[in-house]
Design an enzyme around this catalytic site. Sequence first.
Site, PDB file in Angstrom:
ATOM      1  N   SER A 141       0.822  -1.215   0.000  1.00  0.00           N
ATOM      2  CA  SER A 141       0.000   0.000   0.000  1.00  0.00           C
ATOM      3  C   SER A 141       0.849   1.254   0.000  1.00  0.00           C
ATOM      4  O   SER A 141       1.915   1.296   0.604  1.00  0.00           O
ATOM      5  CB  SER A 141      -0.907   0.037   1.234  1.00  0.00           C
ATOM      6  OG  SER A 141      -1.585   1.277   1.267  1.00  0.00           O
ATOM      7  N   LYS A 196      -4.376  -6.687   3.803  1.00  0.00           N
ATOM      8  CA  LYS A 196      -4.402  -5.593   2.816  1.00  0.00           C
ATOM      9  C   LYS A 196      -5.837  -5.274   2.404  1.00  0.00           C
ATOM     10  O   LYS A 196      -6.217  -4.111   2.221  1.00  0.00           O
ATOM     11  CB  LYS A 196      -3.561  -5.960   1.585  1.00  0.00           C
ATOM     12  CG  LYS A 196      -3.631  -4.934   0.442  1.00  0.00           C
ATOM     13  CD  LYS A 196      -3.163  -3.557   0.903  1.00  0.00           C
ATOM     14  CE  LYS A 196      -2.976  -2.497  -0.157  1.00  0.00           C
ATOM     15  NZ  LYS A 196      -3.971  -2.216  -1.127  1.00  0.00           N
ATOM     16  N   HIS A 199      -7.295  -3.274   5.094  1.00  0.00           N
ATOM     17  CA  HIS A 199      -6.725  -1.924   4.952  1.00  0.00           C
ATOM     18  C   HIS A 199      -7.552  -1.125   3.943  1.00  0.00           C
ATOM     19  O   HIS A 199      -7.916   0.030   4.182  1.00  0.00           O
ATOM     20  CB  HIS A 199      -5.263  -2.015   4.480  1.00  0.00           C
ATOM     21  CG  HIS A 199      -4.706  -0.714   3.958  1.00  0.00           C
ATOM     22  ND1 HIS A 199      -5.005  -0.215   2.704  1.00  0.00           N
ATOM     23  CD2 HIS A 199      -3.911   0.216   4.549  1.00  0.00           C
ATOM     24  CE1 HIS A 199      -4.404   0.947   2.534  1.00  0.00           C
ATOM     25  NE2 HIS A 199      -3.735   1.231   3.638  1.00  0.00           N
ATOM     26  N   ASN A 200      -7.869  -1.745   2.824  1.00  0.00           N
ATOM     27  CA  ASN A 200      -8.627  -1.020   1.799  1.00  0.00           C
ATOM     28  C   ASN A 200     -10.057  -0.756   2.243  1.00  0.00           C
ATOM     29  O   ASN A 200     -10.613   0.297   1.938  1.00  0.00           O
ATOM     30  CB  ASN A 200      -8.612  -1.803   0.482  1.00  0.00           C
ATOM     31  CG  ASN A 200      -7.294  -1.645  -0.259  1.00  0.00           C
ATOM     32  OD1 ASN A 200      -6.265  -1.389   0.366  1.00  0.00           O
ATOM     33  ND2 ASN A 200      -7.312  -1.783  -1.558  1.00  0.00           N
ATOM     34  N   GLU A 203      -9.793   2.074   4.350  1.00  0.00           N
ATOM     35  CA  GLU A 203      -9.513   3.233   3.468  1.00  0.00           C
ATOM     36  C   GLU A 203     -10.824   3.789   2.901  1.00  0.00           C
ATOM     37  O   GLU A 203     -11.049   5.004   2.889  1.00  0.00           O
ATOM     38  CB  GLU A 203      -8.574   2.763   2.344  1.00  0.00           C
ATOM     39  CG  GLU A 203      -8.309   3.749   1.228  1.00  0.00           C
ATOM     40  CD  GLU A 203      -7.482   3.096   0.102  1.00  0.00           C
ATOM     41  OE1 GLU A 203      -6.389   2.571   0.384  1.00  0.00           O
ATOM     42  OE2 GLU A 203      -7.929   3.104  -1.063  1.00  0.00           O
TER      43      GLU A 203
HETATM   44  C1  6PG Z   1      -3.267   1.364  -1.554  1.00  0.00           C
HETATM   45  C2  6PG Z   1      -4.611   1.463  -2.202  1.00  0.00           C
HETATM   46  C3  6PG Z   1      -4.684   0.792  -3.512  1.00  0.00           C
HETATM   47  C4  6PG Z   1      -6.067   0.805  -4.140  1.00  0.00           C
HETATM   48  C5  6PG Z   1      -6.529   2.121  -4.563  1.00  0.00           C
HETATM   49  C6  6PG Z   1      -7.792   2.133  -5.411  1.00  0.00           C
HETATM   50  O1  6PG Z   1      -3.247   0.840  -0.455  1.00  0.00           O
HETATM   51  O2  6PG Z   1      -2.264   1.810  -2.126  1.00  0.00           O
HETATM   52  O3  6PG Z   1      -5.543   0.851  -1.355  1.00  0.00           O
HETATM   53  O4  6PG Z   1      -4.277  -0.536  -3.331  1.00  0.00           O
HETATM   54  O5  6PG Z   1      -6.042  -0.013  -5.238  1.00  0.00           O
HETATM   55  O6  6PG Z   1      -6.708   2.942  -3.464  1.00  0.00           O
HETATM   56  O7  6PG Z   1      -8.843   1.461  -4.841  1.00  0.00           O
HETATM   57  P1  6PG Z   1     -10.327   1.699  -5.403  1.00  0.00           P
HETATM   58  O8  6PG Z   1     -10.213   1.923  -6.874  1.00  0.00           O
HETATM   59  O9  6PG Z   1     -11.099   0.474  -5.079  1.00  0.00           O
HETATM   60  O10 6PG Z   1     -10.825   2.928  -4.710  1.00  0.00           O
END
Ligand code: 6PG
Length: 492
Positions: A141, A196, A199-200, A203
Amino acid sequence: MTESAGVGAVAGAGAHIGLIGLGVMGQNLVLNMARNGYRVAVFNRTTSVVQDFMAGPARGVDNIIGATSIEQLVSALATPRRIMLMVKAGSAVDAVIAQLEPYLNAGDIIIDGGNSLFKDTARRAAALEAKGLRYLGVGVSGGEEGALKGPSIMPGGSRDAWEAVSSLLTDIAAKAPSGEPCCAYLGPGGAGHFVKMVHNGVEYVDMQLIAETYFFMRETLGMDVRQMQQLFAQWNQGELESYLIEITAEILGKTDAATGKPMVDMIMDRAGQKGTGKWTAQEALDLGAAAPTMAEAVFARAMSAARDERCAAAAQLPGPKPESVGGHGVSADDLKQALYAAKICAYAQGFELMKLASREYGWELDLGGIALLWRGGCIIRAQFLERIKEAYTRNPQLDNLILDPYFRQVVVGGQEAWRRVVAAAAQTGIPVPALSSSLAYYDSYRRCQLPANLIQAQRDYFGAHTYERVDAPGWFHTDWLVDGDVVSSEPV
Ligand code: 6PG
């Protein structure tokens, strides 16, 4: 491709690692590895991408080797071979593995650094290990910048494969402010990609909460972009300090060169998604984890995407006009407290999900250690992750993050402000699905009594599903209707 960077020039030395997939993340990881003294062989399915990379970003970097075939890539590597895949999650990963396999020997290691579904990772690890190969599913990430300067790295797979690549991955990872690397072994199989994925999911929630706060400032408090930018920048100096708050302030400060208007006002309110947030919500449902805010953040993106339908509905479905609700009594500080409390409850859901998954899959995840992995390099990096680490250090068996003394005091202390915000949003017709879902989570979690007694009665009424009684152990069924009266409650 320059001669000095060709495969032949360094074949004797043997590259430390090969990387397949020169998208932006792949390219930046290669440059990061090279900067840290590792010799890296690179390959991309479209060979012109390799040539462009070697002639562009990799120009003059001696320890990068461009390969024009998989065979050439593999033959450039020292043994046991380590090959990192930075290709699109899904069938492309299986396809590359199938192409690689004929050239590999027992003990060689494949490292998937993409956003693969953790169940795919577990399947691939088992299949390759049965053939004597080793496999790691590694969450990476930090976006482009993180990949180049130091991402947060979440490795899972066999421990001996991890040991064979740990120094390389640790060297290229971000370092937390305390100096510790944001990279540590998480567990077997798909553990790394699961972490991970969460984490997303977090996010998505973080971004949604910030977006709702911005919307409330704009629509209900009537703040202009400049005022909002200053407020977010100010919040970034305190306990809310995080990468996402920081970039929000920067985004709000940006002007569109073509129109002279704030850039944010020129961007269509239709959010995209690639699926990792959805997987997190799906996994929460599968494991029976109460993670409503994680799901709300995904639903909010789906609702945003249906813009044409929303615009048509807007003409037909009136609501309160924000300006008609005077004196809603919400201050900027209320909003800050609401955001922080909601964020804590959302993270509590994410950590609960990881706790349940760890039990279900036998991973023994170190939850405090994960907070530290996220402290630097990644998209959700934030000062308050230090607090999460401290909470699990105080009590590794913590039932829920909001029961930790620090978080409990923040949420309990902030709840009045939080309720004012959610109530004012409801009164002014401003959707705040994540702020309000997080509050409902808090109010559900802190109540001994919920209305599920009625749900159990309904289930028993229409389907004889049975229920438990408050005054006796066991399962019971009632004959609910005989001439409209309850006639019996029998143990089943
Ligand atoms: C990271 C992000 C990355 C992710 C993008 C787009 O940790 O660097 O989580 O892995 O792919 O943020 O995610 P979306 O297109 O689903 O918003």
